[in-house]
Design an enzyme around this catalytic site. Structure first.
Site, PDB file in Angstrom:
ATOM      1  N   SER A  63       0.831  -1.201   0.000  1.00  0.00           N
ATOM      2  CA  SER A  63       0.000   0.000   0.000  1.00  0.00           C
ATOM      3  C   SER A  63       0.869   1.256   0.000  1.00  0.00           C
ATOM      4  CB  SER A  63      -0.957  -0.044   1.194  1.00  0.00           C
ATOM      5  OG  SER A  63      -1.981   0.906   1.058  1.00  0.00           O
ATOM      6  N   ASP A  87     -10.538  -4.103  -4.016  1.00  0.00           N
ATOM      7  CA  ASP A  87      -9.646  -3.074  -3.499  1.00  0.00           C
ATOM      8  C   ASP A  87      -9.744  -1.843  -4.401  1.00  0.00           C
ATOM      9  OD1 ASP A  87      -7.580  -1.487  -2.567  1.00  0.00           O
ATOM     10  OD2 ASP A  87      -6.028  -3.016  -2.744  1.00  0.00           O
ATOM     11  N   HIS A 127      -8.139  -5.208   0.337  1.00  0.00           N
ATOM     12  CA  HIS A 127      -6.921  -4.474   0.668  1.00  0.00           C
ATOM     13  C   HIS A 127      -6.476  -4.809   2.095  1.00  0.00           C
ATOM     14  CE1 HIS A 127      -4.219  -0.988  -0.033  1.00  0.00           C
ATOM     15  NE2 HIS A 127      -4.299  -0.831   1.274  1.00  0.00           N
TER      16      HIS A 127
END
Length: 328
Positions: free
Chosen positions: A167, A263, A293
């Site tokens: 991320s 996501d 996610h």
């Protein structure tokens, strides 16, 4: 009366749906409404007394940087012996540049070190909004430079260092590679990008299709980005904040890009993988179905996590094997 699940949750498998429901019950307000401090307290992962992957050596380190000392954790792979130099992965945790701790990625770093034979250095970089862009990137640049300079003293081969993260950490890994290339500095041997945040436009279809995805919604992602950019950014967003803005990705290290099906970041990350390929960078992209996610660091919760760790292990081992082959 139970609130119905968002339509995008229909794409989750049974196990991921249960975890998503548990997160929704625990996270009573969106992260953007909680604010940074409250969200950190609520979402922080406590240290484990009995890790799923025990290792003989996990060192607590202090890394000197331009901003001062930063905490880090070095995971030595099993079988490491005195005088032996191992390859290493600099790992940068996720959390939208606002959240995330060393403990939150402890299990995945342990698993990566144990399965790959690579050492893993996990960095606790500075977080926004207290330290907006480019603080975290500067920390990453300085840490890699320190790691190269001190590698042999920690049993690490300075010529076999990769970078990676999930991320926000994936964003920092991409930006770090761009920074090094653009400044003529030695590049990592590989990059591992797990659902990386690479664009600031929020324009690809997944931002709409999975706007109410578990753990990270589109609205929360926008808020996190605003915290990272800070109130005083002038002149727009550059390529080191949003790597998709780079004019070219040529010359970057071989990449592994992992994404989750449900996501908001999915399409951006996969578009970045395609750009890497088009610019001649050896790139493998893998989408893991049925999860959302954040799944990569949840060791023991999802079978997809185990599979994704194996993806990374194959990538790193392949890089090491290719480097070991003598040139004629």
């Amino acid at each position: 009366m139970t609130k119905p699940a968002p339509p995008s949750w229909e794409h989750l498998d049974a196990g991921a749906l249960l975890v998503a429901q548990a997160i929704a019950e625990a996270l009573t307000s969106p992260v953007r409404e909680l604010g940074a401090r409250a969200a950190r307290e609520l979402l922080a992962s406590p240290p484990s007394d009995r890790p799923l992957t025990p290792l003989d050596r996990v060192e607590a380190l202090t890394v000197p940087t331009r901003s001062g000392p930063l905490r880090a954790r070095l995971y030595h792979p099993p079988g490491s012996t005195a005088g032996e130099l191992r390859p290493a992965l600099l790992y940068l945790h996720g959390g939208g540049f606002v959240l995330g701790t060393l403990d939150g990625v402890d299990e995945v770093c342990r698993a990566l070190a144990a399965r790959s034979g690579w050492a893993v250095l996990s960095l606790e970089y500075r977080l926004a909004p207290e330290f907006p862009y480019p603080a975290a990137l500067e920390d990453s640049v300085d840490t890699l430079a320190w790691l190269r300079g001190s590698a042999p003293g920690h049993g690490i081969d300075p010529d076999l260092i990769a970078v990676g993260g999930d991320s926000a950490g994936g964003n920092l890994a991409t930006a770090l590679c761009l920074h090094l290339r653009n400044h003529g500095l030695p590049l990592p041997v590989a990059q591992v990008l797990v659902y990386p945040a690479v664009d600031d436009r929020f324009a690809t279809p997944s931002w709409t299709r999975f706007a109410d995805a578990p753990l990270l919604t589109t609205a929360d992602a926008r808020w996190l980005w605003e915290q990272y950019m800070g109130p005083g950014l002038d002149g727009g967003v550059d390529q080191y904040a949003a790597p998709m803005k780079a004019a070219s990705l040529r010359g970057l290290p071989p990449a592994l890009v992992l994404t989750a099906e449900v996501d908001p970041l999915r399409d951006d990350a996969e578009a970045y993988a395609e750009r890497l390929r088009q610019d001649g960078v050896p790139t493998t992209a893998v989408r893991h179905a049925g999860v959302f996610h954040g799944f990569f660091t949840e060791v023991g919760d999802f079978p997809q996590t185990d599979a994704a760790i194996d993806d990374v292990v194959r990538h790193l081992r392949g890089i090491a094997a290719a480097r070991a082959v003598p040139t004629s």
